[in-house]
Design an enzyme around this catalytic site. Sequence first.
Site, PDB file in Angstrom:
ATOM      1  CE  LYS A 216      -2.037  -1.117   3.898  1.00 18.74           C
ATOM      2  NZ  LYS A 216      -1.361  -2.392   4.225  1.00 18.74           N
TER       3      LYS A 216
ATOM      4  NE  ARG B 239      -4.830  -0.889  10.105  1.00 20.84           N
ATOM      5  CZ  ARG B 239      -3.725  -0.485   9.491  1.00 20.84           C
ATOM      6  NH1 ARG B 239      -3.665   0.692   8.919  1.00 20.84           N
ATOM      7  NH2 ARG B 239      -2.678  -1.276   9.449  1.00 20.84           N
TER       8      ARG B 239
ATOM      9  NE  ARG C  69       7.703  -2.423   6.178  1.00 18.43           N
ATOM     10  CZ  ARG C  69       6.376  -2.495   6.301  1.00 18.43           C
ATOM     11  NH1 ARG C  69       5.601  -1.964   5.402  1.00 18.43           N
ATOM     12  NH2 ARG C  69       5.845  -3.106   7.323  1.00 18.43           N
TER      13      ARG C  69
ATOM     14  NE  ARG D 216       6.031  -0.023   9.860  1.00 20.31           N
ATOM     15  CZ  ARG D 216       4.928  -0.176   9.149  1.00 20.31           C
ATOM     16  NH1 ARG D 216       4.856   0.344   7.930  1.00 20.31           N
ATOM     17  NH2 ARG D 216       3.903  -0.829   9.620  1.00 20.31           N
TER      18      ARG D 216
ATOM     19  NE  ARG E 209       1.959  -4.571  11.267  1.00 18.27           N
ATOM     20  CZ  ARG E 209       3.058  -4.355  10.546  1.00 18.27           C
ATOM     21  NH1 ARG E 209       4.246  -4.682  11.032  1.00 18.27           N
ATOM     22  NH2 ARG E 209       2.970  -3.806   9.361  1.00 18.27           N
TER      23      ARG E 209
HETATM   24  P1  AP5 Z   1       4.792  -1.635   1.832  1.00 13.52           P
HETATM   25  O1  AP5 Z   1       4.471  -0.799   0.651  1.00 13.52           O
HETATM   26  O2  AP5 Z   1       5.536  -1.026   2.957  1.00 13.52           O
HETATM   27  O3  AP5 Z   1       3.474  -2.400   2.362  1.00 13.52           O
HETATM   28  P2  AP5 Z   1       2.199  -1.859   3.147  1.00 13.52           P
HETATM   29  O4  AP5 Z   1       1.007  -2.516   2.566  1.00 13.52           O
HETATM   30  O5  AP5 Z   1       2.205  -0.353   3.202  1.00 13.52           O
HETATM   31  O6  AP5 Z   1       2.493  -2.505   4.561  1.00 13.52           O
HETATM   32  P3  AP5 Z   1       2.421  -1.916   6.035  1.00 13.52           P
HETATM   33  O7  AP5 Z   1       3.121  -2.919   6.892  1.00 13.52           O
HETATM   34  O8  AP5 Z   1       2.913  -0.504   6.100  1.00 13.52           O
HETATM   35  O9  AP5 Z   1       0.898  -1.936   6.295  1.00 13.52           O
HETATM   36  P4  AP5 Z   1       0.177  -1.848   7.652  1.00 13.52           P
HETATM   37  O10 AP5 Z   1      -1.220  -1.609   7.250  1.00 13.52           O
HETATM   38  O11 AP5 Z   1       0.428  -3.018   8.526  1.00 13.52           O
HETATM   39  O12 AP5 Z   1       0.926  -0.646   8.411  1.00 13.52           O
HETATM   40  P5  AP5 Z   1       0.538   0.871   8.717  1.00 13.52           P
HETATM   41  O13 AP5 Z   1       1.771   1.667   8.643  1.00 13.52           O
HETATM   42  O14 AP5 Z   1      -0.650   1.283   7.935  1.00 13.52           O
HETATM   43  O15 AP5 Z   1       5.586  -2.923   1.273  1.00 13.52           O
HETATM   44  C1  AP5 Z   1       6.057  -3.932   2.158  1.00 13.52           C
HETATM   45  C2  AP5 Z   1       7.401  -4.446   1.636  1.00 13.52           C
HETATM   46  O16 AP5 Z   1       7.192  -5.171   0.420  1.00 13.52           O
HETATM   47  C3  AP5 Z   1       8.426  -3.362   1.296  1.00 13.52           C
HETATM   48  O17 AP5 Z   1       9.691  -3.791   1.664  1.00 13.52           O
HETATM   49  C4  AP5 Z   1       8.311  -3.194  -0.229  1.00 13.52           C
HETATM   50  O18 AP5 Z   1       9.549  -2.797  -0.817  1.00 13.52           O
HETATM   51  C5  AP5 Z   1       7.917  -4.595  -0.668  1.00 13.52           C
HETATM   52  N1  AP5 Z   1       7.018  -4.592  -1.820  1.00 13.52           N
HETATM   53  C6  AP5 Z   1       5.992  -3.747  -2.066  1.00 13.52           C
HETATM   54  N2  AP5 Z   1       5.362  -4.072  -3.210  1.00 13.52           N
HETATM   55  C7  AP5 Z   1       6.013  -5.164  -3.686  1.00 13.52           C
HETATM   56  C8  AP5 Z   1       5.824  -5.975  -4.851  1.00 13.52           C
HETATM   57  N3  AP5 Z   1       4.846  -5.738  -5.734  1.00 13.52           N
HETATM   58  N4  AP5 Z   1       6.671  -7.023  -5.039  1.00 13.52           N
HETATM   59  C9  AP5 Z   1       7.671  -7.282  -4.138  1.00 13.52           C
HETATM   60  N5  AP5 Z   1       7.898  -6.542  -3.028  1.00 13.52           N
HETATM   61  C10 AP5 Z   1       7.068  -5.495  -2.801  1.00 13.52           C
HETATM   62  O19 AP5 Z   1       0.046   0.782  10.232  1.00 13.52           O
HETATM   63  C11 AP5 Z   1       0.952   0.494  11.276  1.00 13.52           C
HETATM   64  C12 AP5 Z   1       0.184   0.425  12.606  1.00 13.52           C
HETATM   65  O20 AP5 Z   1      -0.442   1.701  12.877  1.00 13.52           O
HETATM   66  C13 AP5 Z   1      -0.979  -0.569  12.674  1.00 13.52           C
HETATM   67  O21 AP5 Z   1      -0.532  -1.873  13.006  1.00 13.52           O
HETATM   68  C14 AP5 Z   1      -1.841   0.052  13.783  1.00 13.52           C
HETATM   69  O22 AP5 Z   1      -1.271  -0.176  15.037  1.00 13.52           O
HETATM   70  C15 AP5 Z   1      -1.720   1.529  13.495  1.00 13.52           C
HETATM   71  N6  AP5 Z   1      -2.751   2.027  12.553  1.00 13.52           N
HETATM   72  C16 AP5 Z   1      -2.530   2.549  11.313  1.00 13.52           C
HETATM   73  N7  AP5 Z   1      -3.683   2.914  10.740  1.00 13.52           N
HETATM   74  C17 AP5 Z   1      -4.667   2.616  11.624  1.00 13.52           C
HETATM   75  C18 AP5 Z   1      -6.090   2.737  11.586  1.00 13.52           C
HETATM   76  N8  AP5 Z   1      -6.716   3.240  10.513  1.00 13.52           N
HETATM   77  N9  AP5 Z   1      -6.797   2.314  12.669  1.00 13.52           N
HETATM   78  C19 AP5 Z   1      -6.187   1.800  13.762  1.00 13.52           C
HETATM   79  N10 AP5 Z   1      -4.829   1.657  13.868  1.00 13.52           N
HETATM   80  C20 AP5 Z   1      -4.069   2.062  12.798  1.00 13.52           C
END
Ligand code: AP5
Length: 224
Positions: A14, A87, A126, A160, A171
């Site tokens: 994402k 979410r 990552r 992270r 998660r």
């Molecule tokens: P990346 O692009 O970083 O993936 P992502 O989907 O953004 O993964 P996240 O781990 O950031 O998602 P998340 O939803 O768990 O975390 P968030 O920060 O929102 O890609 C991942 C890896 O794969 C990278 O190394 C990349 O290079 C590689 N990659 C990408 N595309 C690829 C491809 N096509 N092929 C191969 N490799 C690829 O949230 C973190 C925390 O915040 C949550 O756990 C929660 O505690 C809190 N939080 C955030 N939002 C909310 C909400 N709305 N409500 C409640 N709590 C929340």
Amino acid sequence: MINIIILGPPGAGKGTQARLIQEKFGYIQVSTGDLIRHEIASGSELGQYLKPIVKSGGYLDDKIILQLLENKLKTVKTGAILDGFPRTENQANALYEMLKANHQQVDLVIELMVDKEILAKRIAGRFSCANCGTIYNEYFNPLVNEGKCDHCQGTEFIRREDDDLDVVQKRLEIYYEKTQPLLNYYEKNGQLSQVDGMQPVGGVASQIEVLITQYLKKPQMCVN
Ligand code: AP5
């Protein structure tokens, strides 16, 4: 103003895709995860409260998330790429009301479909540039020049705290329990488009580009 939601499990890509859409179309990435990490890094009282929840892989309280989101959305003028929000169905309803109050709507919902088995490896590999935030992966998307960011030539990289393997499992469980049902919510509204997130980054980006371009060509309805 266009509002695009990118949905998918942790590690689906994402953040990677949101940054590419931002570069290509000039819309603004609104990542609730980044907003939270920023708050934690600021050392504020709120950040200190949020830190252990994020570190353990839990979801934060809707009220706090909505406040952070609303503050950020106020600064966005051209288009928002919502990454990591909504979410839960409650958050989706709150978003609907928030946008409606500003004569806006959710325009596109894009699901990145990635097999469960690959997600932990994507997260384990990552790392990102400490200067510009570009996301890399030691297995799938490494630096072109070792030790130097492809974008800004930065030489410092970060991982992270919630990318620890045990936390990742939690998660993923929470995602499948609380967020995956949202796919039905948007499908019923006829808003959901699916993209094969197992392709290389560029292939995923091209498919998303097509979806956005098609949407922009359609005659738009006026939201009152
Ligand atoms: P990346 O692009 O970083 O993936 P992502 O989907 O953004 O993964 P996240 O781990 O950031 O998602 P998340 O939803 O768990 O975390 P968030 O920060 O929102 O890609 C991942 C890896 O794969 C990278 O190394 C990349 O290079 C590689 N990659 C990408 N595309 C690829 C491809 N096509 N092929 C191969 N490799 C690829 O949230 C973190 C925390 O915040 C949550 O756990 C929660 O505690 C809190 N939080 C955030 N939002 C909310 C909400 N709305 N409500 C409640 N709590 C929340």
